[in-house]
Design an enzyme around this catalytic site. Structure first.
Site, PDB file in Angstrom:
ATOM      1  CG  ASP A  63      -0.311  -0.501   2.497  1.00  0.00           C
ATOM      2  OD1 ASP A  63       0.931  -0.505   2.572  1.00  0.00           O
ATOM      3  OD2 ASP A  63      -1.039  -0.875   3.424  1.00  0.00           O
ATOM      4  CG  ASN A 130      -8.972  -1.719  12.113  1.00  0.00           C
ATOM      5  OD1 ASN A 130      -8.044  -2.349  11.593  1.00  0.00           O
ATOM      6  ND2 ASN A 130      -9.436  -0.593  11.604  1.00  0.00           N
ATOM      7  CG  HIS A 132      -5.802  -2.355   9.044  1.00  0.00           C
ATOM      8  ND1 HIS A 132      -5.905  -1.188   9.774  1.00  0.00           N
ATOM      9  CD2 HIS A 132      -4.470  -2.600   8.965  1.00  0.00           C
ATOM     10  CE1 HIS A 132      -4.714  -0.765  10.108  1.00  0.00           C
ATOM     11  NE2 HIS A 132      -3.813  -1.609   9.637  1.00  0.00           N
ATOM     12  CD  GLU A 137      -8.723   0.857   7.821  1.00  0.00           C
ATOM     13  OE1 GLU A 137      -8.854   0.049   8.753  1.00  0.00           O
ATOM     14  OE2 GLU A 137      -7.869   1.762   7.828  1.00  0.00           O
TER      15      GLU A 137
HETATM   16  C1  F6R Z   1       1.554  -1.654   6.153  1.00  0.00           C
HETATM   17  C2  F6R Z   1       0.189  -2.128   6.245  1.00  0.00           C
HETATM   18  C3  F6R Z   1      -0.568  -2.219   7.527  1.00  0.00           C
HETATM   19  C4  F6R Z   1       0.273  -2.651   8.718  1.00  0.00           C
HETATM   20  C5  F6R Z   1      -0.578  -2.726   9.988  1.00  0.00           C
HETATM   21  C6  F6R Z   1       0.256  -3.068  11.207  1.00  0.00           C
HETATM   22  O1  F6R Z   1       2.022  -1.678   4.826  1.00  0.00           O
HETATM   23  O2  F6R Z   1      -0.348  -2.423   5.236  1.00  0.00           O
HETATM   24  O3  F6R Z   1      -1.637  -3.117   7.352  1.00  0.00           O
HETATM   25  O4  F6R Z   1       0.858  -3.886   8.458  1.00  0.00           O
HETATM   26  O5  F6R Z   1      -1.201  -1.489  10.204  1.00  0.00           O
HETATM   27  O6  F6R Z   1       1.153  -2.021  11.429  1.00  0.00           O
HETATM   28  P1  F6R Z   1       2.292  -2.104  12.531  1.00  0.00           P
HETATM   29  O7  F6R Z   1       3.286  -3.123  12.062  1.00  0.00           O
HETATM   30  O8  F6R Z   1       2.897  -0.725  12.570  1.00  0.00           O
HETATM   31  O9  F6R Z   1       1.638  -2.503  13.809  1.00  0.00           O
END
Ligand code: F6R
Length: 229
Positions: A63, A130, A132, A137
């Site tokens: 992303d 959450n 995701h 989301e």
């Molecule tokens: C990052 C992404 C997000 C993260 C998720 C966890 O490219 O797509 O889905 O993997 O928000 O983030 P962290 O590792 O910071 O807890």
């Protein structure tokens, strides 16, 4: 679903780096799917110690924020450059272009590039609190492909720690869709830290439902969850 419990974050990073090195030793021209966020940073530090394995590899990131230039320190392109690509010379690295004038077209092109590279062999994922995955989301259809998303307020707040102020956190992003992610031949989900305990529990015990996007991962034929909880 294979679950690997590790002692701590360092051990988690070693395990995941080991999985990636094994993948590249078996298939040097692998296509890797990469994630940003805090969780894979330790893994990337370890990958930097053996950059020679990556010469033939192609990477696709999950992303990118909409509206941040590549040179913005919080863009995911910048993040990946700093955390990995400045030392690890992959053959090609793709990240959605969040500054494209036609974002829908950019999403289509991104899907085409993934297909043209033969699909993703190994996809790294982090887990959102959450549920995701990527920026998919809660409520995102399981059959979604790469698309533009409105970021949930909770996600913007979680990511605000990287910006000076919540107002600076973009409101949109481009993300691989859930179906795009699920097409990866192998998935490695990284889960670290106490704040992920609830999401981790729900991943295993909850319903498989679009309200909790990561729940679909339970149906993937080749997924490894590496955690330090
Ligand atoms: C990052 C992404 C997000 C993260 C998720 C966890 O490219 O797509 O889905 O993997 O928000 O983030 P962290 O590792 O910071 O807890």
């Amino acid at each position: 679903m294979q679950v690997i419990q590790t002692r701590d974050y360092e051990n988690l990073s070693e395990k995941v780096a080991g999985i990636i090195f094994d993948q590249l030793k078996g298939q040097p021209d692998s296509t890797l799917g990469l994630a940003t966020g805090s969780t894979p940073v330790g893994t990337y530090q370890l990958l930097k110690k053996q950059p020679e394995h990556f010469i033939e590899a192609t990477t696709f990131n999950l992303d990118e924020y909409v509206g941040l230039k590549e040179s913005h320190p919080q863009s995911y392109r910048y993040f990946m450059q700093e955390k990995l690509f400045n030392t690890v010379p992959v053959k090609a690295s793709y990240i959605p272009n969040g500054s494209a004038t036609d974002l829908q077209e950019e999403c289509k092109l991104y899907e085409q590039k993934i297909q043209a590279s033969g699909g993703i062999d190994l996809q790294l994922l982090g887990l959102g609190m959450n549920g995701h995955i990527g920026f998919n989301e809660p409520g995102t259809p399981f059959d979604s492909r790469t698309h533009v998303v409105e970021l949930a307020e909770s996600t913007r707040q979680a990511n605000a720690r990287f910006f000076n102020h919540l107002d600076e956190v973009p409101t949109q992003a481009i993300t691989m869709g859930i179906e795009t992610i699920m097409e990866a031949k192998k998935i490695v989900l990284l889960v670290s830290g106490n704040e992920k305990v609830q999401a981790f529990d729900r991943l295993f015990r909850g319903e498989i439902e679009e309200k909790f996007p990561a729940s679909i991962l339970r149906t993937h034929p080749n997924i490894t969850v590496v955690h330090d909880l």
